[in-house]
Motif scaffolding. Structure first.
Motif, PDB file in Angstrom:
ATOM      1  N   GLY A 140       0.824  -1.200   0.000  1.00  0.00           N
ATOM      2  CA  GLY A 140       0.000   0.000   0.000  1.00  0.00           C
ATOM      3  C   GLY A 140       0.856   1.247   0.000  1.00  0.00           C
ATOM      4  N   LEU A 141       0.276   2.337  -0.513  1.00  0.00           N
ATOM      5  CA  LEU A 141       0.933   3.641  -0.479  1.00  0.00           C
ATOM      6  C   LEU A 141       0.016   4.579   0.280  1.00  0.00           C
ATOM      7  CD1 LEU A 141       2.980   5.480  -3.068  1.00  0.00           C
ATOM      8  CD2 LEU A 141       1.030   6.679  -2.072  1.00  0.00           C
ATOM      9  N   PHE A 142       0.585   5.400   1.134  1.00  0.00           N
ATOM     10  CA  PHE A 142      -0.206   6.196   2.064  1.00  0.00           C
ATOM     11  C   PHE A 142       0.213   7.652   2.008  1.00  0.00           C
ATOM     12  CE2 PHE A 142      -1.543   2.211   3.704  1.00  0.00           C
ATOM     13  CZ  PHE A 142      -0.431   1.397   3.610  1.00  0.00           C
ATOM     14  N   TRP A 143      -0.752   8.533   2.142  1.00  0.00           N
ATOM     15  CA  TRP A 143      -0.488   9.962   2.247  1.00  0.00           C
ATOM     16  C   TRP A 143      -0.908  10.436   3.637  1.00  0.00           C
ATOM     17  CZ3 TRP A 143       2.175  13.086  -0.973  1.00  0.00           C
ATOM     18  CH2 TRP A 143       2.398  12.648  -2.294  1.00  0.00           C
ATOM     19  N   TYR A 144      -0.038  11.250   4.202  1.00  0.00           N
ATOM     20  CA  TYR A 144      -0.286  11.857   5.501  1.00  0.00           C
ATOM     21  C   TYR A 144      -0.069  13.360   5.384  1.00  0.00           C
ATOM     22  CZ  TYR A 144      -0.288   7.455   8.134  1.00  0.00           C
ATOM     23  OH  TYR A 144      -0.604   6.226   8.647  1.00  0.00           O
ATOM     24  N   ARG A 145      -0.732  14.099   6.257  1.00  0.00           N
ATOM     25  CA  ARG A 145      -0.542  15.541   6.377  1.00  0.00           C
ATOM     26  C   ARG A 145       0.043  15.819   7.746  1.00  0.00           C
ATOM     27  NH1 ARG A 145      -4.371  20.610   5.607  1.00  0.00           N
ATOM     28  NH2 ARG A 145      -3.569  21.877   7.334  1.00  0.00           N
TER      29      ARG A 145
END
Lengths: 116, 112
Positions: B32-37
């Motif tokens: 999986g690839l994840f984006w965080y802020r």
């Protein structure tokens, strides 16, 4: 508020000293992760515990150690501190398998360590 | 070894000026690839998970897309409150535990 609690928020100490950082995961979460964030290295994975047992290890120095207790809180111990250990140390927790989204970590607000 | 590279390192936008952030990754097999802020002085906050090439996810003014080598985070008509550092991370198949490998982040500043 992520539900993950880290203490202390700030810590200033001298080289050669030892400190302990504490983390309480979200209620019900069994996994705890420790990450180090510095300006030049970004967010680096240190270690993961699942229900009291070590599950994965990253770039954690031998001077550092961690454990997860029966009540699921975790502690990261940093010893023989060097100037380069100054960083933000984050704890995160994740939901039990089958609950929540894969890869969704809930981060605390971090402990900022300054070594002088 | 898994690697994640984000570009640009910093991005200054005028309010309403759309743009894209890039995340290039090298991983033996992608779980999986994840984006965080991440806001200043705070821990990262989860945004999206992407699993396979061609997948897209949207949330308000943000849209994440995934190819076999990279992911893009598109910010449409950004507002000042979108100012933050955006972090990309990957999880490899067979990785012990749920270890995430993060990129260095893109600092986004949206000026009114």
């Amino acid at each position: 508020d992520s539900g993950v609690t880290q203490t202390p928020k700030h810590l200033i100490t001298a080289t050669g000293q030892r400190v302990t950082l504490r983390c309480s995961p979200r209620s019900g979460d069994l996994s705890v992760y420790w990450y180090q964030q510095s300006l030049d290295q970004g967010l680096q994975f240190l270690i993961q515990y699942y229900n009291g047992e070590e599950r994965a290890k990253g770039n954690i120095l031998e001077r550092f150690s961690a454990q997860q207790f029966p009540d699921l809180h975790s502690e990261l111990n940093l010893s023989s501190l060097e100037l380069g250990d100054s960083a933000l140390y984050f704890c995160a927790s994740s939901a039990r398998p089958g609950q929540g989204l894969a890869g969704e970590l809930f981060f605390g607000e971090g402990s900022r360590l300054t070594v002088l | 070894e898994d690697q994640v590279t984000q570009s640009p390192e910093a991005l200054r936008l005028q309010e309403g000026e759309s743009s894209s952030l890039n995340c290039s990754y090298t991983v033996s097999g992608l779980r999986g690839l994840f984006w965080y802020r991440q806001d200043p002085g705070k821990g990262p906050e989860f945004l999206f998970t992407l699993y396979s090439a061609g997948e897209e996810k949207e949330k308000e003014r943000l849209k994440a897309t995934l190819t076999k080598k990279e992911s893009f985070l598109h910010i449409t008509a950004p507002k000042p409150e979108d100012s933050a550092t955006y972090l990309c991370a990957v999880q490899a198949l067979g990785a012990a535990g749920n270890k995430l490998t993060f990129g260095g982040g893109t600092r986004v500043l949206v000026k009114p």
